[in-house]
Motif scaffolding. Structure first.
Motif, PDB file in Angstrom:
ATOM      1  N   GLN A  87       8.029   4.230 -16.275  1.00 17.10           N
ATOM      2  CA  GLN A  87       6.968   5.152 -15.882  1.00 17.10           C
ATOM      3  C   GLN A  87       5.833   5.166 -16.900  1.00 17.10           C
ATOM      4  N   ILE A 108       0.852  -1.187   0.000  1.00 17.83           N
ATOM      5  CA  ILE A 108       0.000   0.000   0.000  1.00 17.83           C
ATOM      6  C   ILE A 108       0.889   1.238   0.000  1.00 17.83           C
ATOM      7  N   GLY A 109       0.470   2.262  -0.709  1.00 19.91           N
ATOM      8  CA  GLY A 109       1.243   3.501  -0.772  1.00 19.91           C
ATOM      9  C   GLY A 109       1.635   3.832  -2.198  1.00 19.91           C
ATOM     10  N   ARG A 110       1.726   5.100  -2.495  1.00 21.10           N
ATOM     11  CA  ARG A 110       1.999   5.570  -3.855  1.00 21.10           C
ATOM     12  C   ARG A 110       3.307   5.004  -4.407  1.00 21.10           C
ATOM     13  N   ASP A 111       4.337   4.951  -3.582  1.00 19.97           N
ATOM     14  CA  ASP A 111       5.640   4.486  -4.057  1.00 19.97           C
ATOM     15  C   ASP A 111       5.610   3.020  -4.478  1.00 19.97           C
ATOM     16  N   ASN A 112       4.637   2.268  -3.976  1.00 15.55           N
ATOM     17  CA  ASN A 112       4.566   0.830  -4.254  1.00 15.55           C
ATOM     18  C   ASN A 112       3.584   0.472  -5.365  1.00 15.55           C
ATOM     19  N   ILE A 113       2.998   1.481  -6.013  1.00 13.43           N
ATOM     20  CA  ILE A 113       1.995   1.191  -7.043  1.00 13.43           C
ATOM     21  C   ILE A 113       2.548   0.288  -8.155  1.00 13.43           C
ATOM     22  N   SER A 159       7.671  -1.212 -12.336  1.00  8.03           N
ATOM     23  CA  SER A 159       8.902  -0.897 -11.616  1.00  8.03           C
ATOM     24  C   SER A 159      10.087  -0.818 -12.580  1.00  8.03           C
ATOM     25  N   ARG A 175       2.908  -3.188  -6.790  1.00  4.90           N
ATOM     26  CA  ARG A 175       1.597  -3.780  -6.499  1.00  4.90           C
ATOM     27  C   ARG A 175       0.892  -4.210  -7.789  1.00  4.90           C
ATOM     28  N   ARG A 176       0.980  -3.398  -8.838  1.00  7.05           N
ATOM     29  CA  ARG A 176       0.354  -3.736 -10.108  1.00  7.05           C
ATOM     30  C   ARG A 176       0.982  -4.995 -10.702  1.00  7.05           C
ATOM     31  N   ASN A 190       3.841   2.232 -16.117  1.00  7.82           N
ATOM     32  CA  ASN A 190       3.559   2.173 -14.683  1.00  7.82           C
ATOM     33  C   ASN A 190       3.986   0.834 -14.088  1.00  7.82           C
TER      34      ASN A 190
END
Length: 249
Positions: free
Chosen positions: A225, A106-111, A230, A114-115, A228
């Motif tokens: 980026q 959870i958290g913006r940096d982990n998007i 890593s 997570r995806r 989206n």
């Protein structure tokens, strides 16, 4: 989901990387044709929940030191080790088709991470449901809870060519997740253009004592980026597609 590829006797698909790219293309053509035309981030939550019929939950998974980032349940009435917000051990009761994503993502940096994990668990469902369903009907193959769920940690945790069924499953899920998030043709074209626009006329990066490492990092970051994903996921995809030669940066 039935796929027209050969299987082992135990239900495991026999797939090459090209086969997996074909599977990803078929899935995207059906649900997200725009992702085959332009470099776009894949809607992983929609893919899993609306198109694959899975249920995503955010939970702590395993033990504090297990490092499990994602998990998909392949049986009914499954007990899964977990812990609460106070780090007290607990047990989750889950059913077939549930995808657990670690609260640590959870958290913006982990998007991006997570995806990728969501795509990875969806890939397990697409590729390995038949394997699990066939194995569950053979009582002699059942040992503890290894047929109840697939727990996954990080990208490419194995070293060298896969050997066991578990390693093949992770390789296949990693490969399909990458192909869904970074479709081969669109990714290759976009990445090559980015490389050339940054002054590398040959159209690929190379690891050498004379390489501009800062430039390579900036290029890979821009590509990651756009989709989206890593940095590491984009880097591995570029390696597999020949956009990075020799060793990774």
């Amino acid at each position: 989901m039935q796929l027209n590829f050969p299987k082992k006797e135990n239900g495991m698909y026999i797939l090459s990387r090209d086969d997996i790219d074909c599977i990803a293309t078929a899935i995207l053509k059906k649900y997200y044709p725009q992702n085959l035309e332009s470099p776009l981030p894949l809607n992983t939550i929609e893919l899993l929940e609306e198109h694959l019929g899975l249920t995503i939950k955010r939970k702590y998974i395993g033990t504090l030191r297990s490092g499990i980032l994602g998990l998909i349940v392949m049986n009914d009435d499954v007990e899964i080790p977990s812990y609460d917000d106070m780090y007290r051990p607990t047990v989750l009761q889950e059913t077939y088709g549930t995808v657990l994503i670690s609260q640590h993502l959870i958290g913006r940096d982990n998007i991006p991470r997570r995806r990728y994990t969501e795509a990875h668990e969806g890939a397990h469902f697409i590729l390995h449901s038949d394997y699990y369903n066939q194995a569950k009907t053979t009582i002699a193959k059942r040992s503890n809870n290894h047929l109840d769920y697939i727990a996954c940690r990080q990208v490419e945790i194995y070293k060298g060519p896969p050997k066991s069924d578990a390693e093949w499953m992770e390789w296949q899920a990693d490969s399909l997740a990458a192909s869904l998030l970074m479709p081969k043709d669109v990714f290759y074209k976009f990445a090559k253009n980015v490389i050339r626009e940054n002054g590398v006329s040959r159209g690929y990066l190379i690891n050498s004592p004379y390489a501009n490492k800062r430039q390579a990092i900036d290029i890979i970051t821009e590509i990651a980026q756009k989709f989206n994903v890593s940095y590491r996921a984009a880097q591995i995809r570029m390696l597999h597609l020949g956009l990075i030669k020799d060793n990774s940066f």
